[in-house]
Design an enzyme around this catalytic site. Structure first.
Site, PDB file in Angstrom:
ATOM      1  N   LYS B  83       0.704  -1.229   0.076  1.00  0.00           N
ATOM      2  CA  LYS B  83       0.026  -0.061   0.013  1.00  0.00           C
ATOM      3  C   LYS B  83       0.863   1.257   0.077  1.00  0.00           C
ATOM      4  O   LYS B  83       1.982   1.014   0.662  1.00  0.00           O
ATOM      5  CB  LYS B  83      -0.687   0.072   1.249  1.00  0.00           C
ATOM      6  CG  LYS B  83      -1.868   0.955   1.187  1.00  0.00           C
ATOM      7  CD  LYS B  83      -2.809   1.007   2.498  1.00  0.00           C
ATOM      8  CE  LYS B  83      -3.867   2.076   2.538  1.00  0.00           C
ATOM      9  NZ  LYS B  83      -4.942   1.697   3.661  1.00  0.00           N
ATOM     10  N   SER B 158      -9.763   1.896   2.822  1.00  0.00           N
ATOM     11  CA  SER B 158      -8.827   2.737   1.879  1.00  0.00           C
ATOM     12  C   SER B 158      -7.822   1.737   1.151  1.00  0.00           C
ATOM     13  O   SER B 158      -7.270   1.997   0.064  1.00  0.00           O
ATOM     14  CB  SER B 158      -8.061   3.692   2.775  1.00  0.00           C
ATOM     15  OG  SER B 158      -7.384   3.071   3.634  1.00  0.00           O
ATOM     16  N   SER B 182      -9.980  -0.090   6.835  1.00  0.00           N
ATOM     17  CA  SER B 182      -9.425  -0.255   5.630  1.00  0.00           C
ATOM     18  C   SER B 182      -8.744  -1.312   5.161  1.00  0.00           C
ATOM     19  O   SER B 182      -8.479  -1.545   3.887  1.00  0.00           O
ATOM     20  CB  SER B 182      -8.477   1.020   5.704  1.00  0.00           C
ATOM     21  OG  SER B 182      -9.157   2.370   5.711  1.00  0.00           O
TER      22      SER B 182
END
Lengths: 484, 505
Positions: B83, B158, B182
């Site tokens: 990420k 996210s 997330s």
């Protein structure tokens, strides 16, 4: 005309004497190339996290103990937010709600008035320093070397009433910081900075007046001057029917004036909240006790010991203790059985003068004088083997050659001469060579005696006994005046 | 399809590992296939922000050399997506924000350093909601991510990029971060497993902070074995993160996984079902039915069902959006246009530099949260909002502790609904979006581990997730339960429709 008294509270920022910064392993050294000791934590790089320097905590606890403070076994760090170029994270990590040390006190002695006064400490907290902004014309340069340097802020209660007391408090605090090796408290390097809160009120009133804060005063002398000025200014304002306004003021040393920097009527909102990157700091009470036990004697106790047990005067103590190096040297010499009063006098007068000649950074240890040698030297004075005058020459020789005091005295023939016959010869020679003064003495001018003794001492090259010379001289002159 | 392609599309973590160890395939071949897929699918999925072609090849070659010498490690030579809020030294790290468009990480995050040591191959930095704020991935400065199950739908957020590249079978492993769901919510939307570890289990050193007391990096994978191997690889005590836990010392979940692989009985496992989870308004009946059905299945395998209550859970949305935004407003202060972020060179006044930089550098959701958080911390509201929220947070935590006296794990939906269409729900009303986080926020507030596993598909063939919440450091138990489910219900491990694209190539 109204009578006013001043109410003064002081906030002192002192840099903790650690090798690294408070939340990172960056070295916390002064004088490095700008922005050269700035790692990712100090620079606030995204993803970097603070981890607390244990040594900084230990020093803060040590200071708290010396200032008789309550040590808060549970304390925590908060974030204080404001935007400024030398604050890379946009917040400063400090202790707002739960500082490491609670209330305590510091005793100040006022040498002249012979009174002791207790000044309350409100609290002591730890925090990180910000960087430094340097304004050059239209440019502002930022040096982050200082960012993250560990500080303690020592906040007093508003319990000082005169600038003199404020300075006494600062000196005493400074001495403690240096003696306990909590901080080198070097003022030129900004490692001991003072903000003063001051207000005035009519004598007898108990309510506090509106205070102003004078920022960043960097010497004891300036603290006194700035406070003197500010108190007078506030009195003038009130006398003229005005009101003192709540503001932050600066100190202009050149103009010897305080000046308004910004109004505090609209208090800034720092949005303090507990720093979520740092868990609550829980101290082990055994660890704290260990620090207490291992703490060096605090200056107040030392002063008592020097005065009561060793017979030093107040001013001798103060001079001796104004420097850690001279005090340490003194202690090691006294431990060898050296006479404390003589040792202190020779350190304060002669050795420190020599150290200063070596440069501002030099310490007494740079003289390479062994305590044993110094002790032997003092022994020669104490036993009367050398005269005071010779002692001055001898110490020079010792420092220059590093030789032992006893050996040097023998080598150079510095021993005091005690033979009365030789004294007689010196006196005769002086009388013969100085008919004028001798006549003056005979005419009743007692004062010339000292001159004649000095002349005889000169003949002895400092090795004679002035008392013996004086006795012989007086006898001879009186005999001339009133011949039998 | 090549063997490498076959492995990525249908291979289990076990099969990929074995193929590498048996040298039926090289780490470089696997890496090339992964890079090829990422590039090929980018126009449709937009799963990554930076492709790490060169770095990946270097790491893959290095892994191959080690494999040649007979060295083996669960992650050696395995491609992994990271990420984009996790720092990898020398590579761009944007956190999905224009503010960090040109930021190159000057150091490795702790997890990157560990993964590097263990021979994993970083292939890309995945797309995400700006500063991890969002649950649809529509808040990325680098464009929204599409769900491989239906390109009209969001992948969740996210960590939407990480979930999407997994569902598109571009990589077998990915790292996400979870502050309020997330990892779990995009895992549920994309039909893959994702786990938010116990707070303090994984070091946050090198994770760009959103809300420090809630953030946690965690593993996402195409199967449970890969997930457990990845969790092992990143868990340990790290003195650089003061919130890292001493208890993070290795449990060796990967070994545990292999030891339990023939186990199918859940005898003795008490599963807690909070009544509040099922009478939540807005809960899609399809989701509710599917989770209930799964619970019944678990009971049939010997698990004991316990009704529990989490009475304060209803406050979790309010508490979370006060605490998270407060911390965010502080953490994001550093993006000021002076040291970091964009700056208009024409401006002279300091105040203008700050306001312009922050106005231009942050997207609308980030601005909204900074404003909310700034308010929550300001004088006058601190006591009423932030402090209250912190107190209620403790009560929520206590609720969980009490519940865990009666059960071993808590089960419920991950999200009240399946993946929704881009430009729909997520764009209309932020508050509605916040409310949808109700199931996932509790574990972050209480610091508990929680994971999402796929339990089936909706009527329009979108994955549905079930959440497993455990007491602190109970990941072993959670992984065991999901392992049993994965084995007994292979029908829940379908490959997304997007993967057809690989068949012709």
């Amino acid at each position: 005309m109204n009578l006013f008294e001043a109410v003064i509270g002081l906030e002192v920022h002192a840099q903790l004497q650690t090798d690294s910064k408070i939340f990172s392993s960056d070295p916390s050294r002064f004088g490095e190339e700008p922005n050269s000791v700035v790692g990712v934590v100090s620079a606030g790089v995204p993803g970097a996290l603070p981890s607390l320097n244990k040594k900084a905590v230990e020093l803060a606890v040590k200071l708290g103990i010396a200032l008789n403070c309550k040590i808060n076994l549970r304390n925590r760090f908060d974030r204080k937010h404001y935007f400024y170029p030398d604050l890379p994270k946009g917040y400063q990590i400090t202790q707002f709600a739960e500082p490491i040390c609670g209330e305590g006190f510091l005793e100040i002695s006022e040498a002249e008035k012979k009174v002791k006064k207790r000044i309350g400490i409100d609290h002591i907290h730890m925090e990180e320093d910000a960087g430094k902004s340097i304004h050059r014309g239209a440019l502002t340069l930022v040096n982050l070397n200082r960012a993250g340097v560990p500080l303690v802020e020592i906040v007093s209660k508003p319990e000082m009433r005169t600038p003199f007391e404020a300075v006494a408090y600062l000196k005493s605090l400074h001495e403690i910081l240096v003696f306990l090796e909590v901080s080198d408290a070097n003022m030129e390097e900004g490692n001991f900075r003072c903000d003063a809160n001051v207000s005035i009120r009519r004598l007898g009133e108990t309510e506090l007046g509106t205070r102003t804060e004078i920022k960043n005063i960097n010497s004891f002398r300036f603290v006194e001057k700035a406070l003197d000025f500010e108190i007078a200014r506030q009195i003038a304002v009130v006398d003229a029917g005005g009101r003192v306004s709540r503001e932050t003021r600066g100190w202009d040393a050149a103009a010897a004036k305080t000046f308004s920097m910004r109004s505090k009527e609209l208090a800034e909102d720092y949005r303090y909240f507990p720093d979520p990157d740092l868990p609550e700091l829980v101290l082990d009470s055994k660890w704290v006790e260990k620090i207490r036990e291992n703490s060096a004697e605090n200056p107040e106790a030392i002063r008592k010991r020097l005065a009561q047990k060793l017979g030093l005067s107040e001013s001798e103590c103060t001079t001796l203790m104004s420097r850690k190096d001279s005090f340490e040297f003194f202690e090691s010499a006294v431990a060898l059985g050296t006479d404390p009063v003589l040792a202190s006098r020779w350190i304060n007068e002669e050795l420190l003068r020599r150290v200063k000649e070596l440069g501002p950074e030099a310490t007494l240890f740079d003289l390479n004088l062994k305590p044993q040698n110094f002790s032997d030297f003092i022994g020669l004075i104490k036993s009367g083997k050398i005269t005071g005058k010779i002692a001055k020459t001898l110490i020079k020789e010792i420092l220059a050659s590093q030789k032992n005091a006893n050996d040097l005295v023998r080598e150079l023939g510095f021993e005091r001469i005690i033979d009365p016959k030789i004294h007689n010869q010196w006196v005769d020679e002086v009388v013969e060579k100085n008919p004028g003064p001798v006549a003056e003495f005979s005419a009743g001018k007692e004062k010339v005696l000292a001159f004649l003794v000095g002349a005889a001492m000169g003949l002895s090259r400092g090795k004679g006994d002035p008392a013996m010379i004086e006795t012989i001289l007086r006898d001879k002159l009186l005999a001339r005046k009133n011949p039998l | 399809m090549t063997f490498a392609g076959e492995l990525l599309t249908r291979g289990s973590f076990r099969e990929i590992r074995k193929a590498l160890d048996d040298r039926k395939i090289s780490a470089l071949q696997l890496c090339e296939e992964s890079l090829r897929r990422l590039q090929m699918g980018q126009a449709q999925i937009n799963g990554f922000i930076t492709l790490l072609e060169n770095e990946a090849r270097v790491q893959a070659r290095l892994a191959d050399e080690k494999i040649q010498t007979g060295e083996t490690h669960p992650l050696l030579g395995i491609p992994i997506a990271i990420k984009d809020n996790i720092l990898i030294k020398g590579t761009p790290t944007t956190a999905g924000s224009k503010m960090l468009e040109n930021f190159i990480a000057p150091f490795d995050s702790h997890v990157a350093q560990r993964l590097r040591q263990q021979g994993a191959v970083f292939v890309c930095k995945t797309n995400m909601d700006e500063f991890a704020m969002g649950s649809s991935n529509e808040n990325s400065f680098f464009g929204s991510v599409k769900n491989p199950w239906n390109l009209k739908c969001v992948p969740g957020g996210s960590s939407g990029g990480s979930a999407a590249v997994l569902a598109a079978r571009m990589v077998p492993l990915a790292l996400g971060s979870d502050t309020g769901g997330s990892i779990r919510q995009p895992a549920a939307f994309c039909g893959i497993p994702g786990l938010k570890p116990t707070y303090g289990r994984v070091s946050r050193w090198g994770l760009i902070s959103y809300a420090s007391s809630l953030d946690q990096i965690g593993p996402m994978a195409t199967d449970i074995e890969g997930l457990s191997a990845l969790l092992d690889a990143i868990s340990d005590f790290d003195p650089k993160d003061s919130t890292s836990s001493i208890s993070s010392s290795k449990q060796n979940l990967f070994e545990e996984f292999r030891k339990n692989e023939n186990e199918t009985s859940l005898e003795g496992l008490r599963i807690g079902i909070p009544i509040e989870f099922f009478n939540q308004s807005g809960l899609d009946p399809q989701v509710s039915a599917m989770v209930r059905h799964e619970i019944e299945f678990l009971e049939s395998r010997g698990a004991e069902r316990v009704e529990i209550s989490l009475p304060s859970l209803k406050y979790s949305v309010a508490v979370y959006y006060l605490i998270a935004t407060a911390e965010a407003s502080s953490n994001l202060s550093r993006y000021d246009g002076i040291h970091l972020g964009v700056r208009d060179g024409q401006l002279e006044k300091l105040e203008d530099i700050y306001s312009q930089s922050r106005s231009q550098g942050f997207g609308p959701e980030v601005k909204l949260r900074i404003l909310l958080g700034t308010f929550a911390l300001s004088k006058g509201s601190y006591e009423n909002y932030f402090k209250k929220a912190a107190q209620v947070r403790r009560i929520i935590s206590d609720d969980f502790s009490q519940a865990f006296e009666k059960c071993d794990l808590i089960l419920g939906p991950t999200s009240p609904f399946e993946a929704f269409e881009l430009g729909g729900r997520g764009q209309s009303n932020p508050i509605e979006m916040y409310l949808a986080d109700v199931f996932t926020l509790g574990p972050n507030l209480a610091g508990l581990p929680a994971m999402s596993v796929n339990i089936g598909y909706s009527d329009i063939n979108l994955p549905l997730g079930m959440q497993i919440i455990g007491p602190k450091f109970s990941e072993k138990k959670m992984i065991f339960l999901s392992q049993v489910l994965e084995k007994l219900k292979p029908q829940h491990s379908r490959v997304s429709p997007f993967c057809k694209i690989w068949e012709g190539s």
